[in-house]
Design an enzyme around this catalytic site. Structure first.
Site, PDB file in Angstrom:
ATOM      1  CB  SER A  66      13.401  -8.055   9.840  1.00  0.00           C
ATOM      2  OG  SER A  66      14.038  -8.432  11.039  1.00  0.00           O
ATOM      3  CG  MET A  69      16.606  -0.601   5.134  1.00  0.00           C
ATOM      4  SD  MET A  69      17.210   0.998   4.582  1.00  0.00           S
ATOM      5  CE  MET A  69      18.798   1.048   5.405  1.00  0.00           C
ATOM      6  CG  ASP A 185      11.395  -4.535  -1.228  1.00  0.00           C
ATOM      7  OD1 ASP A 185      11.632  -5.251  -2.225  1.00  0.00           O
ATOM      8  OD2 ASP A 185      11.562  -4.923  -0.064  1.00  0.00           O
TER       9      ASP A 185
END
Length: 699
Positions: A66, A69, A185
């Site tokens: 993952s 998103m 991020d």
């Protein structure tokens, strides 16, 4: 076979649970009704089912993990016959029918923008595909470890390696920002590092355009809490900007060299409160990276380092010849000075000549229009635009942190130039020109590397901002013998595994930091650097520190440590790291870079570390600082002779240090320093026998 064709790391940094670090999980809004999503391959042993094929071309083989998103799949490109990583930009659990159309449009625009970024330090995007309810990014499949994985294994990175990775990330960010994209991020988990050292910025799953909405449906700021810039939470914030990416880079750089994030907290509000209360985190091991990190962690984004300046300063740290104007760029930067001990002008040396007048700096550019500070006292960093930047440039360039671009170790001290180098037996101060040259003639300040966490030997007092202890007193005594006043001595903290590097990169002239004299360190110390010693000035015994009370083990002496096979912690690249395994001791899987870090593990009841190995004098200081918590075992066979370390072939410097040590050891100075700093620790009024200066023979 090309990396594209090998099953490896996904190009967007997706990871399985085993790859995550504490606090590394992305924050996402509460899940809603799931959307239609490609089915994952069946579990082992289950009957096969048809695989999903995107756009008739990309066959999804297996989920890799993952990202920010959605899920990422390893896929096979049927047309070009290669393996790729395929990621959907929309989170299947965060979409509703009402928002799906708008989200698709936004994801489409972001995918197109990211696909335009072509840079070696940014993941390569091959294609962008849109299906009925998803926007897919097709990326290069990379074989690399994440920076987060490297830190999980090593704890910290050496400053040159951290600077190299940081330089590559900021270069990638410049390309990203030039495409009007904000990553949002940046963190160790989203930086991949290949075996050849190439660093690649990945995972654009939550990337956005500069100025886009910053708040999700649940009212939370998107990103990872420990890396979120404070201005994202200020009233009227424009949302994520390139400056907020650079803040995250500063956090990442700090984590690389310090082994932890600067602002702790499990929740966003905890992290932000720590930033507000203590906006200037302590830098113990950053060395020349300190100005860069501090500049990136300025709470006001208007005064924070921009990417171009950060890149220039990182190049200076690495001595990169590709940046001829790096110092000039850094001089225009806005950042606070690095945290090193500088000479105190209030205690000048009476014999020192008056300093030459410093030309006044030119007029600074007008500051930006006033606006509310994002965090911390208003205007806390203003006024540093010129003065502090000059300090940083001086530290980077003048203080000798630039890596040598050629030559080698010949003339390592920088002062023994042709015509003034003495050989053994030449006499004090003899020079080829007939003049009496001294080290001080070409070095106004004596720069000394010391420890900051060893009670009795060398401890940094945060209140007075001074170092004190036996090693510090010895440093001052040596400096006085060399003609330096107390205000002309500058101290810098050096960790155990960084002492030789500090000498090699010429941050310091001497290291006086319980540095044990060994043959391997004199020939080729860890990292490929060799050092020279004067001394020894003190002989220490080898010993262990254990918990005073342990519910699991009864430890009476060192033999119990061997028999019980309990984990022993020591400082990385200390003599104990290689010596103790030969004697049957079980070492901790990963050694930190300081004994203090070992002590912290020992005091943690959840830790598997049950002993700390170090010198008896160092451990005695920890016992006194932690009464009732730890105790010291009887010493084992072997001794550690502490030496004053310097660069090889520093003939002039070594001669003066050896001359100073002879004077110190022959008189009462050595005994007085012992009684003042060490007698109470070891419980012996009189010092041990005076060591022989075996490393000063011929000087």
């Amino acid at each position: 076979m090309h990396n594209d064709d090998r099953a490896g790391r996904t190009g967007d940094g997706a990871r399985g649970p085993e790859d995550r670090r504490p606090g590394d999980d992305p924050r996402r809004p509460d899940a809603v009704a799931p959307r239609v999503w490609p089915s994952t391959p069946p579990a082992h042993g289950a009957p096969p089912s048809p695989r999903t094929v995107i756009d008739g071309r990309y066959e999804l083989l297996e989920p890799i993990g993952s990202g920010g998103m959605g899920e990422v799949f390893k896929a096979h490109d049927r047309r070009l016959r290669r393996f790729v990583a395929v990621k959907g930009l929309l989170d299947r659990n965060a979409m509703t029918a009402a928002t799906q159309a708008a989200a698709l449009q936004r994801a489409r625009r972001e995918a197109e923008a990211i696909a335009k970024i072509e840079h070696q330090n940014v993941v390569t995007v091959h294609d962008q595909v849109e299906t009925d309810n998803q926007v897919w990014i097709v990326m290069k499949l990379l074989e690399a470890k994440s920076l987060g994985e490297l830190l999980s294994g090593d704890g910290v990175l050496a400053v040159p390696k951290a600077a190299n990775i940081g330089l590559q990330v900021v270069q990638g960010l410049r390309a990203v920002h030039a495409a009007s994209v904000v990553h949002r991020d940046v963190k160790p988990g989203n930086v991949l590092v290949r075996d050849d050292g190439l660093a690649i910025l990945v995972d654009f799953g939550i990337a956005t355009f500069e100025g886009a909405d910053r708040v999700t449906r649940s009212g939370s700021v998107i990103g990872t809490s420990s890396y979120l810039a404070p201005e994202l939470f200020a009233p009227g914030s424009p949302g994520p900007t390139p400056a907020s990416d650079l803040w995250a880079l500063g956090i990442t750089l700090y984590e690389m060299v310090e082994g932890r994030v600067p602002f702790a907290g499990h929740e966003v509000w905890e992290v932000q409160e720590n930033i507000r209360q203590s906006p200037d985190p302590v830098l113990r091991y950053a060395g020349p990276l300190a100005p860069v990190i501090q500049g990136l962690l300025i709470t006001d984004p208007r005064e924070r380092l921009d990417a171009a300046t950060a890149e220039a300063m990182l190049r200076e740290v690495l001595g990169d010849p590709a940046a001829p104007n790096a110092a000039r760029a850094a001089a225009a930067a806005t950042h606070p000075p690095t945290a090193v001990s500088t000479p105190n002008p209030s205690t000048p040396n009476p014999s020192a000549p008056a300093p030459a007048p410093v030309p006044a700096p030119g007029p600074a550019a007008p500051p930006p229009a006033p606006a509310p500070a994002a965090a911390g006292p208003p205007g806390r960093h203003r006024g540093w635009k010129t003065a502090a930047a000059v300090v940083c440039v001086a530290l980077l360039a003048g203080a000798g942190w630039l890596v040598s671009r050629g030559g080698g170790e010949s003339g390592g001290d920088g002062g023994d130039r042709a015509g003034s180098v003495r050989g053994p037996g030449d006499g004090e101060g003899a020079a080829g020109s007939g003049s009496q040259e001294r080290w001080k003639d070409t070095h106004d300040t004596l720069r000394i590397g010391v420890k900051d966490d060893q009670p009795g030997l060398s401890k940094f007092d945060k209140k007075t901002r001074t170092y004190r202890g036996y090693d510090v007193d010895l440093a001052y005594a040596i400096a006085e013998s060399m003609g330096y006043g107390k205000g002309e001595v500058s101290f810098t903290t050096v960790a155990t595994d960084y002492r030789s590097t500090a000498l090699k990169t010429k941050q310091v002239d001497l290291v006086i930091a319980s540095y044990s004299i060994t043959d391997d360190r004199k020939t080729a110390s860890p990292g490929g650097y060799s050092v020279d010693f004067a001394g020894p000035y003190y002989d220490a015994s080898r010993s262990f520190l254990v918990r005073e009370k342990s519910s699991k083990y009864t430890i009476n002496d060192s033999s119990d440590l061997v028999d019980l096979r309990v984990e022993v912690c020591t400082a990385r690249e200390s003599t104990y790291e290689t010596e103790l395994p030969k004697r049957g001791f079980t070492m901790a899987k990963s050694q930190p870079n300081t004994y203090q870090d070992c002590l912290d593990k020992l005091l943690d009841p959840k830790s598997d570390v049950y002993a700390v190995a170090s010198d008896d004098i160092i451990l005695a200081g920890y016992v006194k600082a932690n009464p009732g918590k730890v105790r010291q075992l009887e010493p084992i066979n072997g001794a550690e002779g502490y030496g004053v370390a310097m660069r090889p072939k520093s003939t002039l410097l070594k001669g003066e240090v050896c001359s100073a040590l002879r004077t110190i050891l022959a008189g009462r100075i050595w005994e007085d320093m012992y009684k003042e700093n060490l007698a109470d620790l070891v419980g012996r009024k009189n010092p041990p026998g005076r060591p022989d200066l075996t490393e000063c023979e011929g000087f």
